[in-house]
Design a protein around this motif. Structure first.
Motif, PDB file in Angstrom:
ATOM      1  N   UNK A  34      -1.585  -2.626  -5.551  1.00  0.00           N
ATOM      2  CA  UNK A  34      -2.371  -1.639  -4.819  1.00  0.00           C
ATOM      3  C   UNK A  34      -3.405  -2.305  -3.915  1.00  0.00           C
ATOM      4  N   UNK A  35      -4.111  -3.292  -4.426  1.00  0.00           N
ATOM      5  CA  UNK A  35      -5.180  -3.936  -3.665  1.00  0.00           C
ATOM      6  C   UNK A  35      -4.645  -4.636  -2.415  1.00  0.00           C
ATOM      7  N   UNK A  36      -3.595  -5.426  -2.573  1.00  0.00           N
ATOM      8  CA  UNK A  36      -3.024  -6.122  -1.419  1.00  0.00           C
ATOM      9  C   UNK A  36      -2.373  -5.151  -0.446  1.00  0.00           C
ATOM     10  N   UNK A  37      -1.763  -4.100  -0.957  1.00  0.00           N
ATOM     11  CA  UNK A  37      -1.197  -3.077  -0.077  1.00  0.00           C
ATOM     12  C   UNK A  37      -2.288  -2.441   0.781  1.00  0.00           C
ATOM     13  N   UNK A  38      -3.451  -2.214   0.176  1.00  0.00           N
ATOM     14  CA  UNK A  38      -4.581  -1.668   0.917  1.00  0.00           C
ATOM     15  C   UNK A  38      -5.077  -2.620   1.987  1.00  0.00           C
ATOM     16  N   UNK A  39      -5.117  -3.899   1.665  1.00  0.00           N
ATOM     17  CA  UNK A  39      -5.543  -4.907   2.648  1.00  0.00           C
ATOM     18  C   UNK A  39      -4.601  -4.910   3.852  1.00  0.00           C
ATOM     19  N   UNK A  40      -3.317  -4.853   3.562  1.00  0.00           N
ATOM     20  CA  UNK A  40      -2.324  -4.849   4.636  1.00  0.00           C
ATOM     21  C   UNK A  40      -2.492  -3.608   5.500  1.00  0.00           C
ATOM     22  N   UNK A  41      -2.620  -2.450   4.867  1.00  0.00           N
ATOM     23  CA  UNK A  41      -2.778  -1.207   5.609  1.00  0.00           C
ATOM     24  C   UNK A  41      -4.029  -1.192   6.472  1.00  0.00           C
TER      25      UNK A  41
END
Length: 50
Positions: A3-10
């Motif tokens: 979730x955290x890395x997905x948020x960074x990417x987004x």
């Protein structure tokens, strides 16, 4: 990826006007091949009535 890395990417993609794949590669969180393997756009949307 999580979730955290997905948020960074987004967030990066939105801020810089990038596609999600480009954001993930730029942040060095995944390679293009990994993005293609993990992210299936057709599985992220639902047809109306289904």
């Amino acid at each position: 990826m999580g979730y955290e890395n997905g948020g960074k990417i987004g967030k990066l993609a939105d801020k810089e006007g990038l596609r999600l794949k480009e954001g993930g590669v730029e942040l060095e969180l995944l390679r293009e091949e990994e993005f293609e393997e993990f992210v299936k756009g057709e599985e992220m949307v639902r047809r109306k009535g289904k």
